[in-house]
Design a protein around this motif. Sequence first.
Motif, PDB file in Angstrom:
ATOM      1  N   GLY A   1       0.815  -1.206   0.000  1.00  0.00           N
ATOM      2  CA  GLY A   1       0.000   0.000   0.000  1.00  0.00           C
ATOM      3  C   GLY A   1       0.850   1.257   0.000  1.00  0.00           C
ATOM      4  O   GLY A   1       0.547   2.224  -0.705  1.00  0.00           O
ATOM      5  N   GLN A   2       1.912   1.248   0.774  1.00  0.00           N
ATOM      6  CA  GLN A   2       2.797   2.408   0.818  1.00  0.00           C
ATOM      7  C   GLN A   2       3.507   2.609  -0.510  1.00  0.00           C
ATOM      8  O   GLN A   2       3.643   3.737  -0.994  1.00  0.00           O
ATOM      9  CB  GLN A   2       3.799   2.255   1.948  1.00  0.00           C
ATOM     10  N   LEU A   3       3.957   1.516  -1.116  1.00  0.00           N
ATOM     11  CA  LEU A   3       4.622   1.635  -2.419  1.00  0.00           C
ATOM     12  C   LEU A   3       3.662   2.153  -3.480  1.00  0.00           C
ATOM     13  O   LEU A   3       4.033   2.992  -4.304  1.00  0.00           O
ATOM     14  CB  LEU A   3       5.216   0.285  -2.845  1.00  0.00           C
ATOM     15  N   CYS A   4       2.435   1.665  -3.468  1.00  0.00           N
ATOM     16  CA  CYS A   4       1.441   2.160  -4.430  1.00  0.00           C
ATOM     17  C   CYS A   4       1.169   3.640  -4.182  1.00  0.00           C
ATOM     18  O   CYS A   4       1.055   4.422  -5.136  1.00  0.00           O
ATOM     19  CB  CYS A   4       0.150   1.358  -4.313  1.00  0.00           C
ATOM     20  N   GLY A   5       1.056   4.024  -2.915  1.00  0.00           N
ATOM     21  CA  GLY A   5       0.805   5.423  -2.594  1.00  0.00           C
ATOM     22  C   GLY A   5       1.931   6.333  -3.048  1.00  0.00           C
ATOM     23  O   GLY A   5       1.691   7.399  -3.627  1.00  0.00           O
ATOM     24  N   VAL A   6       3.161   5.919  -2.814  1.00  0.00           N
ATOM     25  CA  VAL A   6       4.310   6.716  -3.248  1.00  0.00           C
ATOM     26  C   VAL A   6       4.347   6.816  -4.766  1.00  0.00           C
ATOM     27  O   VAL A   6       4.604   7.888  -5.324  1.00  0.00           O
ATOM     28  CB  VAL A   6       5.626   6.118  -2.699  1.00  0.00           C
ATOM     29  N   THR A   7       4.061   5.713  -5.435  1.00  0.00           N
ATOM     30  CA  THR A   7       4.058   5.712  -6.902  1.00  0.00           C
ATOM     31  C   THR A   7       3.012   6.678  -7.440  1.00  0.00           C
ATOM     32  O   THR A   7       3.288   7.481  -8.336  1.00  0.00           O
ATOM     33  CB  THR A   7       3.798   4.293  -7.438  1.00  0.00           C
ATOM     34  N   ILE A   8       1.804   6.616  -6.886  1.00  0.00           N
ATOM     35  CA  ILE A   8       0.732   7.514  -7.334  1.00  0.00           C
ATOM     36  C   ILE A   8       1.110   8.967  -7.062  1.00  0.00           C
ATOM     37  O   ILE A   8       0.899   9.838  -7.908  1.00  0.00           O
ATOM     38  CB  ILE A   8      -0.592   7.136  -6.648  1.00  0.00           C
ATOM     39  N   ALA A   9       1.687   9.234  -5.897  1.00  0.00           N
ATOM     40  CA  ALA A   9       2.081  10.602  -5.565  1.00  0.00           C
ATOM     41  C   ALA A   9       3.145  11.119  -6.521  1.00  0.00           C
ATOM     42  O   ALA A   9       3.056  12.247  -7.015  1.00  0.00           O
ATOM     43  CB  ALA A   9       2.596  10.664  -4.132  1.00  0.00           C
ATOM     44  N   LEU A  10       4.135  10.292  -6.792  1.00  0.00           N
ATOM     45  CA  LEU A  10       5.201  10.721  -7.703  1.00  0.00           C
ATOM     46  C   LEU A  10       4.685  10.931  -9.127  1.00  0.00           C
ATOM     47  O   LEU A  10       5.067  11.898  -9.789  1.00  0.00           O
ATOM     48  CB  LEU A  10       6.345   9.711  -7.690  1.00  0.00           C
ATOM     49  N   VAL A  11       3.829  10.047  -9.591  1.00  0.00           N
ATOM     50  CA  VAL A  11       3.258  10.205 -10.933  1.00  0.00           C
ATOM     51  C   VAL A  11       2.458  11.493 -11.014  1.00  0.00           C
ATOM     52  O   VAL A  11       2.553  12.241 -11.992  1.00  0.00           O
ATOM     53  CB  VAL A  11       2.398   8.979 -11.310  1.00  0.00           C
ATOM     54  N   GLY A  12       1.680  11.793  -9.977  1.00  0.00           N
ATOM     55  CA  GLY A  12       0.905  13.036  -9.963  1.00  0.00           C
ATOM     56  C   GLY A  12       1.788  14.263  -9.970  1.00  0.00           C
ATOM     57  O   GLY A  12       1.533  15.227 -10.699  1.00  0.00           O
TER      58      GLY A  12
END
Length: 106
Positions: free
Chosen positions: A41-52
């Motif tokens: 979940g944390q990795l997905c969250g970081v990925t989404i944040a960075l992509v945004g």
Amino acid sequence: MNQFDEETRKAIVQMAVDDQKHVHEMNKTGLSGSILKDRRGQLCGVTIALVGLIAAVLIAPYSAFAAGIIGTLDLFGMVALFVAPRVLEGRRNKKAVEDDASQDAE
């Protein structure tokens, strides 16, 4: 236990040992699974944040307004995703403590 013969006593003790071993293994497996789920979940969250944020940076030269909206929504989403559950959990724990205290007072 003294009323059982030696073989039966050993079998009963072995069953208890095996059961305890199984319980410990299940607790260990559950905890490991929970930790892995949190990491994903944390990795997905970081990925989404960075992509945004990268999208906001790439769009900024063309439309500062759109980039600002994307960046704001991205950061607001991350705060809501990671901070809000902890705040709600703290409130839930506080309410549980208050409920326990009121029940003890009765």
